[in-house]
Design a protein around this motif. Structure first.
Motif: not given
Length: 326
Positions: A125-127, A132-133, A147-148, A170-173
């Motif tokens: 989750k923190d990378r 995070i959705l 968080k975030n 966010y498609k590249d994530k």
């Protein structure tokens, strides 16, 4: 060990004659003296039920014995008293309303995001390449969220498809979706894949399982649940409160429904304002002739009613109660 349990679960599995099954399932639940709310659709089951330890075990054993629902993952909470007042089991078109004109194009049994166990979600989750959705409604994520996390301004999950374009950046994530118990992520992740997103994941078992298995680290606030507990603690590692009172702005995690049934707004209200406002969101609601008696909980059994929205003289809010999880 507490005297009662509350079970949260869902299962996408085709049910023939689902409407008839719903009635039979209701009678079965009543025979066990369970209380709760179950939605039955052609596509499967979605429920939260509560009762004695013995009754809950009998229910889980019976559900698992049916080959259609053998894969059902029950999230079990120990509680001091039943988490509902009555037992409801209703047939609907979907077990969670997707808002799609043709919901059949999304089939969680065929294609969804990659299921991440809580430990895997925690590690990812923190990378930097991860987003995070939160796919829940605003009244849910206002009381607690990761968080975030990216949080959508939606009053109901059926509005999620309308927000797809906002997520295009966010498609590249890698997109890690999450919700309370996992059911909304099944359709949300499937829809994202259908719309061309490639790296889509979902938290298996949702926030509830994450709290039980890895301590709820970095989940801020409480998790909204669809029973008379309203919100439950998740984070045992670094807990905090993020929601504030609708009336005075003080930090508070208590959520209620407005005591005026023709408003019924779902909002956060501290105890001091609760008694001062008699469980209402505004003076107009406090003075309304149909105002329900406030007992400090802000929880009311849902009673069907006809409301003329055009005659409201106060801000229009979505019709939500503590008895719905769509």
């Amino acid at each position: 060990m507490r005297a009662y349990q509350t079970l949260l679960y869902y299962c996408y599995s085709p049910i023939e004659n689902a409407e008839e099954f719903a009635q039979q399932h209701l009678e079965f639940c009543k025979s066990l003296d369970l209380v709760g709310r179950i939605i039955v659709a052609d596509e499967g089951l979605n429920g939260t039920v509560s009762g004695t330890q013995e009754a809950c075990k009998a229910y889980m054993d019976t559900v698992h014995a049916d080959e259609r629902f053998a894969k059902t993952d029950f999230k079990v909470d120990e509680v001091d008293e039943p988490s509902f007042i009555k037992m409801h089991c209703r047939y609907k078109a979907e077990i969670v309303h997707s808002g799609l004109r043709n919901p059949q194009v999304i089939d969680p049994n065929k294609r969804t995001g990659v299921h991440l166990e809580p430990k895997e979600f925690l590690e990812l989750k923190d990378r930097e390449d991860v987003v995070i959705l939160d796919v829940r409604s605003d009244y849910e994520h206002n009381v607690g969220h990761f968080k975030n996390a990216v949080r959508l301004d939606i009053e109901n999950f059926r509005e999620f498809p309308e927000k797809i374009n906002e997520l295009a950046k966010y498609k590249d994530k890698k997109i890690l979706t999450y919700c309370t118990g996992g059911i909304k992520c099944e359709k949300a992740s499937a829809l994202l894949l259908h719309e061309g997103f490639e790296n889509v994941y979902q938290l298996h078992g949702g926030i509830i399982k994450y709290g039980k298995e890895v301590g709820g680290k970095d989940f801020e606030g409480k998790c909204y649940v669809f029973d008379n507990r309203v919100a439950v603690d998740i984070n045992q590692v670094n807990p905090t409160v993020v929601s504030t009172c609708f009336n005075c702005g003080a930090v508070s995690s208590k959520m209620i429904n407005c005591a005026n049934p023709e408003c019924n707004e779902h909002f956060t209200q501290c105890d001091e304002c609760g008694w001062k406002m008699d469980g209402c969101c505004s003076e107009a609601c406090r003075e309304h002739p149909r105002k329900r008696p406030y007992d400090g909980t802000g929880y009311y059994v849902k009673i069907p009613q006809s409301v003329d929205v055009s005659k409201r003289k106060y801000k229009k809010f979505p019709e939500k109660t503590l008895l719905t999880n769509e």
